[in-house]
Design an enzyme around this catalytic site. Sequence first.
Site, short mmCIF file in Angstrom:
data_model
loop_
_atom_site.label_atom_id
_atom_site.label_comp_id
_atom_site.label_asym_id
_atom_site.label_seq_id
_atom_site.Cartn_x
_atom_site.Cartn_y
_atom_site.Cartn_z
N CYS A 1 0.98 -1.14 0.13
CA CYS A 1 -0.12 0.08 0.00
C CYS A 1 0.71 1.18 0.10
CB CYS A 1 -0.79 -0.09 1.35
SG CYS A 1 -0.20 -0.22 2.81
N GLN A 2 2.16 1.13 0.36
CA GLN A 2 2.89 2.27 0.58
C GLN A 2 2.83 3.20 -0.80
OE1 GLN A 2 3.74 -0.81 1.26
NE2 GLN A 2 4.78 -0.78 3.27
#
Length: 197
Positions: A71-72
Site C-alpha cells: 500500500c505504500q
Amino acid sequence: AASDVYKRQTCEWDEYAQKTYKANWASSHEHKFLSDIKDVTQPNGKKGKALANVIEKDIPNHDVLLAGFPCQPFSIAGVSKKNALNKVHGFECEDQGQLFFDICRILTVKQPPIAILENVKNLKSHDEGRTFSVIKSTLTQLPEHQEKLFGEIVYKNRQPYWIANLKDDKPDPKVIDAKKFVAQHRERIVLLCVRLD
C-alpha cells in the site's frame, strides 16, 4: 510437479512476517513459502510463453487467490513520504507499485474462480483516480492486457474478472473499516473478483 504437492503457498519478503508465517504453519508440509513473488512472475527477464510456463509450474492450482499488494506507493502517508524523499510512487514505484501486475500475471495463467485483493482506501483516489481506473481495466479486461503483462499474447482463451459492487458509490461497499474488529480505525478497499464465466 511442485504445483501438485503444495495445497497452500505464501509469499512474503519481510523476514519477521516470514518467521510468523512459518511459526503458524510449522507442522504443515503442504505449505510452500516464497520470499519474493517476482522470482516466479518475473524470473531472469523471461517473457511470453516461457514466463507463463514458470508461473504454471511454480504456482499451485487454486480456487481463491488472496492478495494484498503493497500500500505504500498508494497510501496518503506513503505518497507524502515518497514525495518528500523525491521518489516515485504509484505504479512508477518498481519495487512495490508494480506488484499488482504480478498478481494479474498469476490470474491470467492460473485463472482461479475467485480473487480477493486488498489495499488502502486511497487506492481509489490515487493519481486523481487513474490508478484505480488501470486496476479496474486490467482485471475486467484481463485477456486484452497480456501484451503488457507478458510482452506478447500468450493465451487466446482466458477469462476476465467481474468486480463486485464496482459501480456502487455511497456508501462504498468496497471499503471496509477494521475498527469493528481491531482497536484502530483502518479503512481498506477490498475487491472481490469473480472469473467472468
